[in-house]
Design a protein around this motif. Sequence first.
Motif, PDB file in Angstrom:
ATOM      1  N   LEU A 350      35.785  52.792 -34.138  1.00 32.95           N
ATOM      2  CA  LEU A 350      35.145  51.915 -34.685  1.00 32.95           C
ATOM      3  C   LEU A 350      33.577  51.435 -34.406  1.00 32.95           C
ATOM      4  CD1 LEU A 350      38.270  48.328 -34.841  1.00 32.95           C
ATOM      5  CD2 LEU A 350      37.619  50.207 -37.008  1.00 32.95           C
ATOM      6  N   HIS A 351      33.181  51.368 -35.286  1.00 32.47           N
ATOM      7  CA  HIS A 351      31.417  51.061 -35.077  1.00 32.47           C
ATOM      8  C   HIS A 351      31.404  49.443 -35.594  1.00 32.47           C
ATOM      9  CE1 HIS A 351      26.584  51.355 -36.180  1.00 32.47           C
ATOM     10  NE2 HIS A 351      27.153  51.366 -35.187  1.00 32.47           N
ATOM     11  N   LEU A 352      31.307  48.867 -34.724  1.00 29.68           N
ATOM     12  CA  LEU A 352      30.900  47.233 -35.561  1.00 29.68           C
ATOM     13  C   LEU A 352      29.928  46.785 -35.591  1.00 29.68           C
ATOM     14  CD1 LEU A 352      34.444  45.941 -33.760  1.00 29.68           C
ATOM     15  CD2 LEU A 352      34.179  46.370 -35.321  1.00 29.68           C
ATOM     16  N   ARG A 353      29.121  46.651 -36.955  1.00 28.82           N
ATOM     17  CA  ARG A 353      27.967  46.110 -36.242  1.00 28.82           C
ATOM     18  C   ARG A 353      28.280  44.365 -37.008  1.00 28.82           C
ATOM     19  NH1 ARG A 353      24.680  49.657 -37.993  1.00 28.82           N
ATOM     20  NH2 ARG A 353      22.719  48.169 -37.174  1.00 28.82           N
ATOM     21  N   MET A 354      28.160  43.361 -35.565  1.00 28.91           N
ATOM     22  CA  MET A 354      28.081  42.510 -35.813  1.00 28.91           C
ATOM     23  C   MET A 354      27.694  41.834 -34.628  1.00 28.91           C
ATOM     24  SD  MET A 354      32.536  42.830 -35.500  1.00 28.91           S
ATOM     25  CE  MET A 354      32.375  40.642 -34.859  1.00 28.91           C
ATOM     26  N   GLU A 355      26.051  42.511 -34.423  1.00 26.99           N
ATOM     27  CA  GLU A 355      25.702  42.340 -33.812  1.00 26.99           C
ATOM     28  C   GLU A 355      24.616  40.625 -34.710  1.00 26.99           C
ATOM     29  OE1 GLU A 355      26.271  44.991 -34.044  1.00 26.99           O
ATOM     30  OE2 GLU A 355      25.269  46.646 -32.678  1.00 26.99           O
ATOM     31  N   LYS A 356      23.703  40.053 -33.493  1.00 27.61           N
ATOM     32  CA  LYS A 356      22.897  38.713 -34.193  1.00 27.61           C
ATOM     33  C   LYS A 356      21.798  39.759 -35.467  1.00 27.61           C
ATOM     34  CE  LYS A 356      19.706  35.177 -33.603  1.00 27.61           C
ATOM     35  NZ  LYS A 356      18.461  34.546 -32.096  1.00 27.61           N
ATOM     36  N   ASP A 357      21.050  40.544 -34.408  1.00 30.25           N
ATOM     37  CA  ASP A 357      19.840  40.855 -35.896  1.00 30.25           C
ATOM     38  C   ASP A 357      20.375  41.889 -36.889  1.00 30.25           C
ATOM     39  OD1 ASP A 357      21.167  43.235 -33.418  1.00 30.25           O
ATOM     40  OD2 ASP A 357      19.558  44.165 -34.924  1.00 30.25           O
ATOM     41  N   VAL A 358      22.010  42.330 -36.898  1.00 31.22           N
ATOM     42  CA  VAL A 358      22.023  43.360 -38.527  1.00 31.22           C
ATOM     43  C   VAL A 358      22.787  41.325 -39.365  1.00 31.22           C
ATOM     44  CG1 VAL A 358      24.741  44.101 -39.266  1.00 31.22           C
ATOM     45  CG2 VAL A 358      23.647  44.483 -36.655  1.00 31.22           C
ATOM     46  N   TRP A 359      23.190  40.578 -38.825  1.00 33.62           N
ATOM     47  CA  TRP A 359      23.089  40.063 -39.785  1.00 33.62           C
ATOM     48  C   TRP A 359      22.301  39.107 -40.315  1.00 33.62           C
ATOM     49  CZ3 TRP A 359      28.012  39.655 -40.832  1.00 33.62           C
ATOM     50  CH2 TRP A 359      29.270  39.899 -39.822  1.00 33.62           C
ATOM     51  N   GLU A 371      27.880  26.604 -36.901  1.00 34.60           N
ATOM     52  CA  GLU A 371      26.664  26.647 -35.675  1.00 34.60           C
ATOM     53  C   GLU A 371      26.417  27.597 -35.509  1.00 34.60           C
ATOM     54  OE1 GLU A 371      26.980  26.548 -30.724  1.00 34.60           O
ATOM     55  OE2 GLU A 371      28.272  26.244 -31.469  1.00 34.60           O
ATOM     56  N   TYR A 372      27.213  29.078 -35.882  1.00 30.80           N
ATOM     57  CA  TYR A 372      26.320  30.334 -35.587  1.00 30.80           C
ATOM     58  C   TYR A 372      26.183  30.793 -37.638  1.00 30.80           C
ATOM     59  CZ  TYR A 372      28.620  31.562 -31.129  1.00 30.80           C
ATOM     60  OH  TYR A 372      29.424  31.008 -29.992  1.00 30.80           O
ATOM     61  N   ASP A 373      26.404  30.290 -38.226  1.00 32.50           N
ATOM     62  CA  ASP A 373      25.769  30.432 -39.901  1.00 32.50           C
ATOM     63  C   ASP A 373      24.030  29.733 -39.485  1.00 32.50           C
ATOM     64  OD1 ASP A 373      27.760  31.694 -40.393  1.00 32.50           O
ATOM     65  OD2 ASP A 373      28.699  30.061 -41.760  1.00 32.50           O
ATOM     66  N   GLU A 374      23.987  28.446 -39.010  1.00 34.47           N
ATOM     67  CA  GLU A 374      23.560  28.026 -38.320  1.00 34.47           C
ATOM     68  C   GLU A 374      22.092  28.690 -37.943  1.00 34.47           C
ATOM     69  OE1 GLU A 374      21.623  25.027 -40.018  1.00 34.47           O
ATOM     70  OE2 GLU A 374      23.378  25.772 -41.039  1.00 34.47           O
ATOM     71  N   GLU A 432      26.862  44.223 -28.408  1.00 34.41           N
ATOM     72  CA  GLU A 432      27.275  42.690 -28.436  1.00 34.41           C
ATOM     73  C   GLU A 432      27.345  42.313 -29.537  1.00 34.41           C
ATOM     74  OE1 GLU A 432      29.479  39.845 -25.712  1.00 34.41           O
ATOM     75  OE2 GLU A 432      28.990  42.184 -26.032  1.00 34.41           O
ATOM     76  N   PRO A 433      28.269  41.579 -29.657  1.00 31.61           N
ATOM     77  CA  PRO A 433      28.454  40.949 -31.398  1.00 31.61           C
ATOM     78  C   PRO A 433      28.022  39.800 -30.874  1.00 31.61           C
ATOM     79  CG  PRO A 433      31.024  40.910 -30.762  1.00 31.61           C
ATOM     80  CD  PRO A 433      30.136  42.107 -29.083  1.00 31.61           C
ATOM     81  N   LEU A 434      27.306  38.778 -32.094  1.00 33.74           N
ATOM     82  CA  LEU A 434      26.735  38.001 -31.920  1.00 33.74           C
ATOM     83  C   LEU A 434      28.407  36.541 -31.839  1.00 33.74           C
ATOM     84  CD1 LEU A 434      25.328  35.494 -32.865  1.00 33.74           C
ATOM     85  CD2 LEU A 434      25.658  35.388 -35.046  1.00 33.74           C
ATOM     86  N   GLY A 435      28.525  35.870 -31.194  1.00 35.95           N
ATOM     87  CA  GLY A 435      29.979  34.876 -30.597  1.00 35.95           C
ATOM     88  C   GLY A 435      30.290  35.430 -29.198  1.00 35.95           C
ATOM     89  N   ARG A 437      32.990  38.508 -27.159  1.00 37.34           N
ATOM     90  CA  ARG A 437      33.962  38.561 -27.165  1.00 37.34           C
ATOM     91  C   ARG A 437      34.898  37.853 -28.066  1.00 37.34           C
ATOM     92  NH1 ARG A 437      36.123  43.777 -24.569  1.00 37.34           N
ATOM     93  NH2 ARG A 437      34.266  44.525 -23.678  1.00 37.34           N
ATOM     94  N   GLU A 438      34.424  36.259 -28.044  1.00 40.63           N
ATOM     95  CA  GLU A 438      35.283  35.582 -28.940  1.00 40.63           C
ATOM     96  C   GLU A 438      35.324  35.662 -30.144  1.00 40.63           C
ATOM     97  OE1 GLU A 438      34.288  31.308 -28.211  1.00 40.63           O
ATOM     98  OE2 GLU A 438      35.116  31.496 -26.112  1.00 40.63           O
ATOM     99  N   ALA A 439      34.381  36.187 -30.863  1.00 33.73           N
ATOM    100  CA  ALA A 439      34.047  36.938 -32.361  1.00 33.73           C
ATOM    101  C   ALA A 439      35.539  38.137 -32.246  1.00 33.73           C
ATOM    102  CB  ALA A 439      32.483  37.338 -32.236  1.00 33.73           C
ATOM    103  N   LEU A 440      35.895  39.025 -31.400  1.00 32.40           N
ATOM    104  CA  LEU A 440      36.627  40.032 -31.395  1.00 32.40           C
ATOM    105  C   LEU A 440      38.202  39.189 -31.745  1.00 32.40           C
ATOM    106  CD1 LEU A 440      34.921  43.130 -29.502  1.00 32.40           C
ATOM    107  CD2 LEU A 440      34.685  42.384 -31.906  1.00 32.40           C
ATOM    108  N   LEU A 441      38.376  38.176 -31.173  1.00 36.35           N
ATOM    109  CA  LEU A 441      39.596  37.771 -31.089  1.00 36.35           C
ATOM    110  C   LEU A 441      40.790  38.336 -32.006  1.00 36.35           C
ATOM    111  CD1 LEU A 441      39.184  34.420 -29.316  1.00 36.35           C
ATOM    112  CD2 LEU A 441      40.710  36.758 -28.868  1.00 36.35           C
ATOM    113  N   PRO A 442      40.127  37.945 -33.401  1.00 39.84           N
ATOM    114  CA  PRO A 442      41.097  38.403 -34.248  1.00 39.84           C
ATOM    115  C   PRO A 442      41.932  40.376 -34.206  1.00 39.84           C
ATOM    116  CG  PRO A 442      39.457  37.070 -35.095  1.00 39.84           C
ATOM    117  CD  PRO A 442      39.087  37.648 -34.362  1.00 39.84           C
TER     118      PRO A 442
END
Length: 577
Positions: A350-359, A371-374, A432-435, A437-442
């Motif tokens: 999987l190529h996960l694009r979940m970094e802060k700069d990507v969002w 909080e993260y949306d803000e 590293e995803p924003l949030g 490893r917790e962002a990967l919990l699902p």
Amino acid sequence: MAKSKSNKNKVSYISVPSQIINSLSASSLQSLLTSPKKSCSRSKARYLSLLTKYRSPSFWVFFLFLFGILGMLKLGFNLNTLIPYSPYPCATSQFHALVSSNGYLKSHMSIASNENGQKAEVFDSLSHSLPLILKEKEEEPKSEPNSDKAISDFWKQPDGLGYRPCLDFTRDYQKASVVTVKDRTKYLMVVVAGGLNQQRNQIVDAVVIARILGAALVVPILQVNVIWGDESEFSDIFDMEHFKKVLANDVRIVSSLPSTHIMTRPVEEKRTPLHVSPSWIRSRYLKRIKREGVLLLRGLDSRLSKDLPSDLQKLRCKVAFHALRFAPPILGIGNKLAERMRSKGPYLALHLRMEKDVWVRTGCLPGLSHEYDEIVNSERIQRPELLTARSKMTYHERKLAGLCPLNAVEVTRLLKALGAPKDARIYWAGGEPLGGREALLPLTREFSHFYNKEDLALPGELEPFAKRASVMAAIDYIVSENSDVFMPSHGGNMGHALQGQRAYAGHKKYITPDKRHMLPYFLDSSLPEVEFNRIIKELHSDSLGQPDIRISKVGRDVTKYPIPECMCSDSHAHPHL
């Protein structure tokens, strides 16, 4: 039961495994208790009279034997709580070798040997382990109809329709090559910027532009990446000698300017328009490079047209799929990690694009919390230039248009709908995803075999490449390229590069998420899971890496869609293409 001749009152016992006890009939049990010297035709009365003699050793043997049987039968109902079940009894020692001291089963990737043959732990986190205590068989969830078939279908590769690489250049191209590689008067210098895969694209275009101008190409200069601070040079990432050798008959590659041109001030061009044609390049640069001897180009990203003559398209494929090979140290560690992933069977990358700069750049929100949306919104307000395109669209408009990366929840639902088994081995590439490893919990809750390069590497293996983002991206590229199935959570240069690479390698399975069409079904909570899965599979039935002809859509990159210029087939009938 045999007795010692020297001491008739001494009794010996044997223990019998429960599997043997269960397989024995009542007559077999009785035969174990009776001495072979005694007659089998003794009457029932005679047998009962013997039992009444409680002081007889035979009575105690029989009594203890029955007690053992009853105890083992009762224990047999709960054997799974004590003994980890294995269909291969001989593998017991191997199983215990994988059990860690904390009572968890180590991952199949958790033990590896270093150069000295010593074992080293790869995974210490319990999140990468499986509980040693296994549930009883009757408590296991019932499999859905055709579940075995669905699992096998997930790993099934698409029909490549017999397409194979074929880079047959025309005679005119080959004749012109003789003149081009002998030229010592014209030199092209290029500075390429961006991440690894942006640099790859620009290097491909640089070779083609050098060919159009009939000039030698100086090994491209990699601009220092401002965001990641990577100061790697061309030879740090790519195999430079291999690059020169593969292209020796197409473009002359030199490591630096010769002494005859070293003092020449190059003609610099900073603003090449987008999607220019070969004729535009010749009319704009040929006279200048002939006059000055050296031409310097910057910012080549998407400057060269994607619609080129057939020979130049083949050259692009030759550069992308043959010449640009990673440097031996990177190739070595990348292949090691791929082998570790494959050690227990097929795997998904999987190529996960979940970094802060990507969002921030996509104008989307991660969906983790307010909080993260803000955080993302604040960054976007402070740096509006980071928003890549369509700045007037709202987040919801972007989401509905399929322009946002998939988050972990959406990736999990998509994989489950497409039939990915729960024990699927998954390699995830990306930053590293924003949030964290917790962002990967699902994902990790549904798929426990979930690893990245840090999880797979032995202690110290990645240290030589630390703080070099382009090299780390190259390692991700290698492991992803070797996977059985690949899926990006969002478009991008790496996804596009791998799509073409996997097509060129025989159309290895590549899942392209149909975000725009599947999103309404993701939002429909009333849709039954079975119906949801059926719809999602149907939506992606033609998005699994099947052959796709480039010329069916103008502006497609041949390094992403190598048919028909770079791949050919013996078959002449492909009606669905």
